[in-house]
Design an enzyme around this catalytic site. Sequence first.
Site, PDB file in Angstrom:
ATOM      1  N   GLU A 164       0.775  -1.250   0.000  1.00 35.37           N
ATOM      2  CA  GLU A 164       0.000   0.000   0.000  1.00 35.37           C
ATOM      3  C   GLU A 164       0.801   1.292   0.000  1.00 35.37           C
ATOM      4  OE1 GLU A 164      -3.001  -0.119   3.048  1.00 35.37           O
ATOM      5  OE2 GLU A 164      -4.258  -1.362   1.781  1.00 35.37           O
ATOM      6  N   GLU A 375      -6.323  -7.979   0.014  1.00 35.46           N
ATOM      7  CA  GLU A 375      -7.092  -7.586   1.205  1.00 35.46           C
ATOM      8  C   GLU A 375      -8.486  -7.178   0.752  1.00 35.46           C
ATOM      9  OE1 GLU A 375      -5.386  -4.706   3.953  1.00 35.46           O
ATOM     10  OE2 GLU A 375      -3.362  -5.461   3.530  1.00 35.46           O
TER      11      GLU A 375
HETATM   12  C1  BG6 Z   1      -4.901  -1.921   4.904  1.00 38.89           C
HETATM   13  C2  BG6 Z   1      -3.649  -2.431   5.519  1.00 38.89           C
HETATM   14  O1  BG6 Z   1      -4.735  -0.563   4.691  1.00 38.89           O
HETATM   15  O2  BG6 Z   1      -6.076  -1.922   5.615  1.00 38.89           O
HETATM   16  C3  BG6 Z   1      -3.843  -3.310   6.744  1.00 38.89           C
HETATM   17  O3  BG6 Z   1      -2.810  -3.049   4.597  1.00 38.89           O
HETATM   18  C4  BG6 Z   1      -4.974  -2.756   7.570  1.00 38.89           C
HETATM   19  O4  BG6 Z   1      -2.641  -3.381   7.422  1.00 38.89           O
HETATM   20  C5  BG6 Z   1      -6.248  -2.758   6.744  1.00 38.89           C
HETATM   21  O5  BG6 Z   1      -5.156  -3.433   8.776  1.00 38.89           O
HETATM   22  C6  BG6 Z   1      -7.479  -2.269   7.462  1.00 38.89           C
HETATM   23  O6  BG6 Z   1      -7.280  -0.989   7.963  1.00 38.89           O
HETATM   24  P1  BG6 Z   1      -7.419  -0.684   9.517  1.00 38.89           P
HETATM   25  O7  BG6 Z   1      -6.954   0.712   9.695  1.00 38.89           O
HETATM   26  O8  BG6 Z   1      -8.842  -0.862   9.853  1.00 38.89           O
HETATM   27  O9  BG6 Z   1      -6.549  -1.658  10.200  1.00 38.89           O
END
Ligand code: BG6
Length: 477
Positions: A164, A375
């Site tokens: 990211e 993700e």
């Molecule tokens: C992504 C990241 O931005 O989103 C993760 O790669 C992160 O590391 C995920 O956990 C969800 O975001 P957050 O802020 O809810 O943890």
Amino acid sequence: MKTDYKFPESFLWGAATSAYQVEGAAEEDGKKKSQQDILNIKPGLTDASVASDHYHRFREDVALMKELGMTTYRFSIAWARIFPDGVGEVNPKGVQFYHDLIDELRANGIEPMPTLYHYDMPMTLVEKYDGWIDRRSVADFEYYARFVISEYGPKVKYWLTINEQSIIVQYWTQKCLIPERYLDDPQIKYQINHHMNLAHAISCKLVHELVPGGLVGAAIGYSPIYPASCKPEDCMAAQNANDLRNYYYTDVYFYGHYNKAALTYLEKNGLAPKIEPGDEDLFKEGSSDFLALNFYSSDMATVAPEGAARRMSGFNPTGIKGQMEGFETQPGFYMLAQNPTLDTNDWDWTIDPMGLTYILRDLYTRYGKPLMITENGIGAYDTLEPDGSIHDPYRIDYLEKHIKAIKHAIDYGVEVLAYHPWSFMDLISTSNGFKKRYGFVYVNRTDDDLKDLKRYKKDSFYWYQKVLASNGACLED
Ligand code: BG6
């Protein structure tokens, strides 16, 4: 006609995590601190010293992955576990940990998919030269990447480089430990990104050189940006936003140069990175084989007047809807705003499954390279019931709609290799600690109380197990 949700036979089904968010053992067996071990001590966050205790319980966790039916697992390697000081002496126990994890995955029929870097720069390098801000980070990353790729190359086919970059630019003080003297200089975030682009390209070259048959790509945080209306001004603002927030990153990975409109805007505003002769040649030599997408939500853009105050995206620290701190504004280019047509989760992230079909089609048309999801998920408050069950219908609903959205893209001819929802198990959310949960597996702890860290299967675990067992065919409209 009924849609068939059976996925191609070769499709990989899995889930994802990252090192500092699950491993714990932050200073154990030779590992030294990363910047996340410092950043997460701040009030409102959860310190990463124990996390989900995956370092000690990885065999139990892999057994659960196997039970779930996963055929791929996306995790990250902690740079400071391999090289506690970033470069120099290697840490044999750290190296062994990832051998053990990879072997355990392979023994259970799960493809290991490591990410080289997920926000966790070794603290020694931050103290030495301010981490990614300094171009020396590129050479040190190469040293680390060369070791890791040679060491695990015989066991790993798919490699993810940097997690990211787009989100690192947006939330640079949360994802990097930035010394105070830089905080008033918004150019720095684009310089950090430039160094990461070099590190990414070098990693791609290394995989191609060291891993026969190896495939490599970045994992980018990616949201489509829609115009706020059909007014041409809003459509132009959306194009500006897509250029600066999305293609600014992906054009480097595949075309080997920065998106022209985005770079021109940055140059005119004194924000462009310092690019040295030969940098773009390196980008071209280190071209990616695929693009991995972290997709959660979509954005909406409208016009930003020339005189508007520049700001980056805010976030919702409370988990109460409607408390988003603010939206990115690039004067004279675009301003983001909440899309009134979409529902959100409790942290104001829009829920937009069609957005996933939209970007998969768009990116495949633009670059013609395979895509994967590294993700995708919904952060939510989960409740552990007295009988050990966790009822999370909101997660099942979210994931089902997104899986169908992927299949719709495949049906349009897009090549999608794999799906890794975020996350395999509950972990430290980067913005909201343990309050906001993502996993199929509940980890029994809170921000302040480690409890027993026991694993419990959520309803979504049993649901996803059926999806995987049927290769998607059990899904219906
Ligand atoms: C992504 C990241 O931005 O989103 C993760 O790669 C992160 O590391 C995920 O956990 C969800 O975001 P957050 O802020 O809810 O943890």
